[in-house]
Scaffold this motif. Structure first.
Motif, PDB file in Angstrom:
ATOM      1  N   TYR A 126      -7.870   6.992   4.013  1.00 37.65           N
ATOM      2  CA  TYR A 126      -8.008   6.101   2.867  1.00 37.65           C
ATOM      3  C   TYR A 126      -6.654   5.559   2.429  1.00 37.65           C
ATOM      4  CZ  TYR A 126      -9.068   4.437  -1.798  1.00 37.65           C
ATOM      5  OH  TYR A 126      -9.177   3.663  -2.910  1.00 37.65           O
ATOM      6  N   PHE A 127      -5.624   6.448   2.380  1.00 39.67           N
ATOM      7  CA  PHE A 127      -4.293   5.976   2.001  1.00 39.67           C
ATOM      8  C   PHE A 127      -3.774   4.969   3.014  1.00 39.67           C
ATOM      9  CE2 PHE A 127      -3.528   7.899  -1.835  1.00 39.67           C
ATOM     10  CZ  PHE A 127      -3.700   9.273  -1.835  1.00 39.67           C
ATOM     11  N   CYS A 130      -5.345   1.713   2.193  1.00 35.57           N
ATOM     12  CA  CYS A 130      -4.775   1.117   0.976  1.00 35.57           C
ATOM     13  C   CYS A 130      -3.448   0.443   1.253  1.00 35.57           C
ATOM     14  CB  CYS A 130      -4.494   2.190  -0.081  1.00 35.57           C
ATOM     15  SG  CYS A 130      -5.924   2.710  -0.951  1.00 35.57           S
ATOM     16  N   VAL A 131      -2.556   1.177   1.936  1.00 32.13           N
ATOM     17  CA  VAL A 131      -1.227   0.626   2.150  1.00 32.13           C
ATOM     18  C   VAL A 131      -1.302  -0.593   3.058  1.00 32.13           C
ATOM     19  CG1 VAL A 131       1.098   1.143   2.938  1.00 32.13           C
ATOM     20  CG2 VAL A 131      -0.204   2.872   1.780  1.00 32.13           C
ATOM     21  N   PHE A 134      -2.485  -3.497   1.069  1.00 32.88           N
ATOM     22  CA  PHE A 134      -1.413  -4.044   0.246  1.00 32.88           C
ATOM     23  C   PHE A 134      -0.503  -4.937   1.082  1.00 32.88           C
ATOM     24  CE2 PHE A 134       1.695  -4.528  -2.892  1.00 32.88           C
ATOM     25  CZ  PHE A 134       2.936  -4.220  -2.368  1.00 32.88           C
ATOM     26  N   SER A 165      -4.498  -3.514  -5.342  1.00 32.11           N
ATOM     27  CA  SER A 165      -3.934  -2.491  -4.439  1.00 32.11           C
ATOM     28  C   SER A 165      -3.597  -1.230  -5.211  1.00 32.11           C
ATOM     29  CB  SER A 165      -2.660  -2.993  -3.766  1.00 32.11           C
ATOM     30  OG  SER A 165      -2.829  -4.268  -3.258  1.00 32.11           O
ATOM     31  N   PHE A 166      -2.986  -1.421  -6.391  1.00 31.68           N
ATOM     32  CA  PHE A 166      -2.589  -0.255  -7.167  1.00 31.68           C
ATOM     33  C   PHE A 166      -3.816   0.537  -7.595  1.00 31.68           C
ATOM     34  CE2 PHE A 166       0.225   2.312  -9.384  1.00 31.68           C
ATOM     35  CZ  PHE A 166      -0.152   2.489 -10.700  1.00 31.68           C
ATOM     36  N   TYR A 169      -5.033   2.517  -4.739  1.00 31.00           N
ATOM     37  CA  TYR A 169      -4.178   3.681  -4.483  1.00 31.00           C
ATOM     38  C   TYR A 169      -4.421   4.766  -5.513  1.00 31.00           C
ATOM     39  CZ  TYR A 169      -0.215   6.706  -3.937  1.00 31.00           C
ATOM     40  OH  TYR A 169       0.562   7.811  -3.759  1.00 31.00           O
ATOM     41  N   THR A 171      -7.066   5.396  -7.133  1.00 32.69           N
ATOM     42  CA  THR A 171      -8.324   6.090  -6.866  1.00 32.69           C
ATOM     43  C   THR A 171      -8.086   7.230  -5.886  1.00 32.69           C
ATOM     44  OG1 THR A 171      -9.365   3.942  -7.039  1.00 32.69           O
ATOM     45  CG2 THR A 171     -10.722   5.743  -6.238  1.00 32.69           C
ATOM     46  N   GLY A 172      -7.320   6.905  -4.822  1.00 34.13           N
ATOM     47  CA  GLY A 172      -7.004   7.947  -3.852  1.00 34.13           C
ATOM     48  C   GLY A 172      -6.220   9.082  -4.485  1.00 34.13           C
ATOM     49  N   PHE A 173      -5.286   8.739  -5.346  1.00 29.43           N
ATOM     50  CA  PHE A 173      -4.469   9.742  -6.023  1.00 29.43           C
ATOM     51  C   PHE A 173      -5.342  10.653  -6.871  1.00 29.43           C
ATOM     52  CE2 PHE A 173      -0.458  11.202  -7.633  1.00 29.43           C
ATOM     53  CZ  PHE A 173      -0.678  11.559  -8.947  1.00 29.43           C
ATOM     54  N   HIS A 196       2.313  10.723   3.145  1.00 25.17           N
ATOM     55  CA  HIS A 196       3.093   9.652   2.546  1.00 25.17           C
ATOM     56  C   HIS A 196       4.335   9.333   3.339  1.00 25.17           C
ATOM     57  CE1 HIS A 196       0.372   9.899  -0.772  1.00 25.17           C
ATOM     58  NE2 HIS A 196       0.980   8.890  -1.354  1.00 25.17           N
TER      59      HIS A 196
END
Lengths: 440, 449
Positions: A126-127, A130-131, A134, A165-166, A169, A171-173, A196
């Motif tokens: 998922y991360f 996201c990245v 972005f 995007s934020f 991210y 949500t993943g956090f 990361h």
């Protein structure tokens, strides 16, 4: 192998205690590979066809031939996708990135035996998504501005791109925080950190590669070729002349290979850029044509790719008997690029070697027979891609005009008017606009 | 060692909890054994000389003043007094101006970085690793140099144009920063020592993640500050208020626990904190929006060589009438549009901000530390106070970039003047037709060709 089965069984059912123990066991040489099901011994992976063809040769030569054949296959594949065009190149870069990410994350799982951590596989991917979202959004907004303005959903996505995007991210956090389980805190934080750092190294640099590509395919091809050439040349020179070891981290590298590779790569870089700078296909920035909805590579070559006369310094004049040479300015830049590839590129390789030794793995994965994983081939490339991007930003490229227009149109009207007047004054001064003023 | 094996095999669920990554014996088993033993019961605090128990750090005079009270109330008083001290300190530096604020942000960043790196050293017992302390601080300087350079180039364009060495530094800024970073990278590779590979890679990654979290977000704080001090003060105050309100509501009404990670948090505290923070921010935004000192973007005045905060307040800070839905008594209210935005900011601070706190709590539990450090009596380290702030600063920055701010006009002009003349001409024509469309410029008069 009963003890292996028992250890695997404990590993599956007992969670953290066995993780601790298996990690400790992973240190000792004998049990290392057996506890790590994802990393098979490399020699078994050669395809049958190659095995049959090379069955006559001794083991050392067989390895050499396997590596040689695979090298040629990869280089041919490289030429083939260059022929296919920018779109395919972008997709290949994306696939390489995903595979490298997968390889490094898998190593993390095997190091920490965290494959069964709740949620973690999902979160890592998922991360990654996201990245990538972005970065691709920023690229699309920059380069495909007119296309974006045309399509309504794209326009909204582009306007609020950073916020979206934020939010993704975050949500993943939050999912990560909610997934923290009492006994596995440390492992989960390790995997979070591991993910990361991997994202930072791999995803950002693959996007720098794509930015380089948009400047012109030559900025993509020449750096990659220089690194490959340096690899091969350093290996050859080391093979034939190698005597003094270079660094304890990689005992196979030698000073002779390093220096020989340096000079050979510079020469290769100059020749290759001479050949490529003549073709528009390589030299022009990749643009998206709104009407044909495809990528076009068509332009007036910039000054960098037009032959110019250079006066040789007197040293070279006496050596070669020429007073001037005709060179593309790009060839001078290619010297800088190849110097970096030969001198700094190996540090990326040493970093990867240190990493492999630290975590007791021979190769990142086993994708390519004789060579290891995709990451093994690309470890020097990433540092090179970042360097090329910084080089272009500092020495070559000005700002991107479509991006400037985009920013202009987002300003307030009074600010736009102010800029308009400044620009008009500047252009009149330069003689590009007639000095006749319109009635205000 | 056999002791540990047996205990592991006995499936004791708590054996993995109290751990320190102690390097025991062995050569290459160094980091790995440390990792494994990190999962077993053993010496925790006794081996970590850098973290004394919190209670010893209270200054003497506070101790004397409060010696009559019981232990629970004493702790409460210490926390209260320190909270008031910190809040007063906050107001004082706001009064002192933007330069002071930037310096304070910088100091907080350095202290937070130091705290987290120190934890890393303790966890991995890597304090004596060759070069590593130097390298961590070197990377901190590099990343700060990169970010400050970008900020200076953006906001102090006029100053930069004047000074020749600055011009050179700005033009090749990315290259210089990259070269500095590469030097650190090469030093790291050359410093790899045979027995400590894994530890060194761990510390390298630890440093980088810390830089990512702490340094980038402190620069986002500074960029928020340049938008206007209100974008710095209001988010920080909201987070502080949410902390205090959630604590008070939890103290008086708290019953249902919120999350296993932080057993002291309760749903009552969470919801009460949410509503009171929204109200607080609404009122606070109203108060601050009236002053130019808070509302105007911070600009650098080239003539006086100082920061000036003087402008025509943007639309956001001019009162407007909003019609309320008809079933309420009041028909219209006068509000600053910024107050609407402050509701968004406070909602984020109350709903998502706590996740930053949970992350830090999880981190502390994972590495078996009570507080990040012991700088503030009764509260812990600087990082303990700032853990929720970082997420808030990033959110504020993204919020401003998406909903409030347009691009910086002087930056756009600067980019325009660097373009090729043909590109400038084409942009000029595009802009002219755009402005004509909008009616700002008179329509084209046909000129005799």
């Amino acid at each position: 192998n009963w003890s292996l089965q028992r250890r695997k069984g404990l590993f599956l059912f007992k969670g953290s205690e066995t993780e601790g123990r298996a990690d400790r066991d992973g240190a000792s040489d004998t049990e290392g590979k057996q506890d790590v099901p994802e990393v098979p011994v490399p020699a078994d992976d050669t395809p049958e066809v190659l095995n049959k063809a090379l069955s006559g040769l001794s083991s050392r030569w067989k390895n050499w031939w396997v590596r040689g054949i695979l090298t040629l296959a990869m280089i041919s594949f490289f030429f083939f996708i260059i022929y296919l065009g920018p779109m395919v190149l972008m997709m290949i870069v994306l696939c390489v990135q995903i595979k490298c990410f997968h390889e490094i994350i898998t190593i993390g799982y095997s190091v920490y035996h965290s494959y069964h951590l709740p949620w973690f596989r999902t979160l890592s991917w998922y991360f990654l998504l996201c990245v990538n979202y972005f970065f691709y959004g920023e690229t699309v907004t920059d380069y495909f501005f007119t296309l974006v303005q045309r399509e309504e959903p794209l326009r909204i996505l582009s306007k609020y791109h950073r916020f979206i995007s934020f939010a993704l991210y975050l949500t993943g956090f939050c999912m990560f925080v909610l997934s923290l389980v009492k006994k596995h805190y440390r492992l989960q934080f390790y995997m979070f950190g591991w993910t990361h750092v991997t994202l930072l190294i791999i995803v950002t640099q693959s996007h720098l590669i794509i930015h380089n590509l948009f400047e012109g395919m030559i900025w993509f091809i020449v750096p990659i070729s220089c690194v490959i050439c340096n690899d091969i040349m350093a290996y050859m020179f080391g093979f034939f002349f190698g005597r003094t070891p270079l660094i304890k981290l990689s005992p196979k590298k030698t000073w002779e290979g390093f220096i020989g590779g340096f000079f050979a790569t510079i020469l290769f870089g100059i020749l290759l850029s001479y050949v490529m700078a003549g073709y528009r296909y390589f030299v022009c920035p990749v643009e998206f044509n709104n009407d044909s909805n495809s990528f076009t590579v068509y332009c007036e070559p910039s000054e960098l790719f037009q032959l110019q006369y250079y006066v040789l310094p007197s040293v070279l004049q006496s050596a070669t008997g020429w007073t001037t040479v005709r060179l593309y300015p790009f060839q001078i830049h290619s010297i800088a690029l190849s110097s970096f590839a030969s001198i700094m590129g190996p540090f990326g390789g040493f970093f990867a070697s240190g990493f492999k030794r630290a975590f007791k793995i021979k190769d990142f994965a086993n994708t390519i027979p004789g060579h290891g994983g995709i990451m093994d081939r690309f470890d020097c490339q990433y540092l090179m891609a970042t360097f090329v991007n910084v080089y272009i930003a500092s020495f070559i490229r000005g700002p991107n005009p479509s991006k400037v227009i985009q920013q202009l149109l987002a300003l307030r009207l009074d600010q736009q008017l102010h800029i308009f007047n400044s620009l008009k004054a500047h252009l009149i001064e330069k003689g590009l606009l007639p000095a006749v003023e319109e009635a205000a | 060692m056999t002791e540990l094996r047996r205990r592991g095999a006995a499936a004791d669920p708590d054996s993995t909890d109290n751990l320190s990554d102690k390097e025991a014996d062995g050569d290459d088993r160094l980091g790995l054994v440390g990792d494994a033993e990190g999962e077993c019961e053993g010496d925790t605090k006794a081996n970590t000389p850098d973290v004394p128990p919190s209670a010893d750090n209270t200054p003497e005079y506070l101790n004397k003043a409060l010696e009559g009270l019981s232990s629970r109330w004493r702790n409460w008083w210490i926390r209260g007094i320190l909270s008031l001290t910190m809040i007063s300190g906050f107001f004082l530096i706001i009064y002192l101006g933007p330069v002071m604020l930037i310096i304070v942000v910088m100091s907080v960043q350095i202290k937070c970085f130091q705290e987290i790196i120190t934890i890393g050293y303790r966890v991995y017992h890597s304090y004596e690793l060759p070069w590593f302390r130097t390298l961590s601080w070197y990377f901190l300087i590099c990343v700060n140099y990169f970010f400050y350079g970008e900020t200076v180039a953006d906001y102090f364009g006029a100053l930069v144009q004047r000074e020749e060495p600055l011009q050179f530094l700005v033009r090749y800024h990315r290259f210089i920063s990259f070269a500095l970073y590469l030097a650190g990278f090469c030093m790291f590779v050359l410093s790899l020592v045979k027995k400590h590979y894994r530890l060194q890679f761990y510390m390298f990654a630890w440093t980088h993640v810390t830089l990512l979290i702490v340094v980038t977000q402190s620069h986002l704080v500074i960029q928020n500050l340049f938008e206007g001090m209100i974008w710095f003060i209001v988010p920080i105050s909201i987070v502080i208020c949410n902390d205090i309100m959630a604590y008070l509501f939890g103290f008086f009404f708290g019953r249902t626990p919120l999350i296993k990670l932080s057993p002291k948090k309760t749903w009552e505290g969470f919801i009460g904190g949410f509503f009171s923070t929204v109200v607080f921010s609404f009122i606070f935004a109203y108060l601050l929006s009236q002053y130019q000192y808070f509302v105007c973007p911070v600009e650098y005045n080239s003539e006086t060589n100082r920061f000036a905060v003087e402008c025509q307040p943007p639309d956001l800070f001019i009162q407007q009438e909003y019609t309320l839905p008809s079933n309420l008594q009041l028909k219209t209210v006068h509000l600053y549009p910024f107050q609407i935005h402050s509701v968004a900011l406070s909602s984020f601070a109350s709903l998502i901000g706590p996740f930053g706190g949970f992350f830090a709590s999880g981190f502390k539990r994972a590495f078996k530390i009570k507080d990040f450090a012991d700088t503030i009596p009764g509260h812990g380290g600087i990082m303990d106070r700032f853990d929720c702030q970082y997420l808030m600063a990033t959110f504020t920055h993204v919020y401003i970039a998406s909903f409030i701010r347009g691009p910086n006009p002087s930056k756009v002009l600067q980019q325009l003047l660097v373009l090729q003349p043909e590109q400038q001409l084409s942009i000029f024509n595009t802009l002219r037709s755009h402005l004509r469309e909008r009616g700002i410029l008179p329509p084209a008069v046909l000129e005799a060709q």
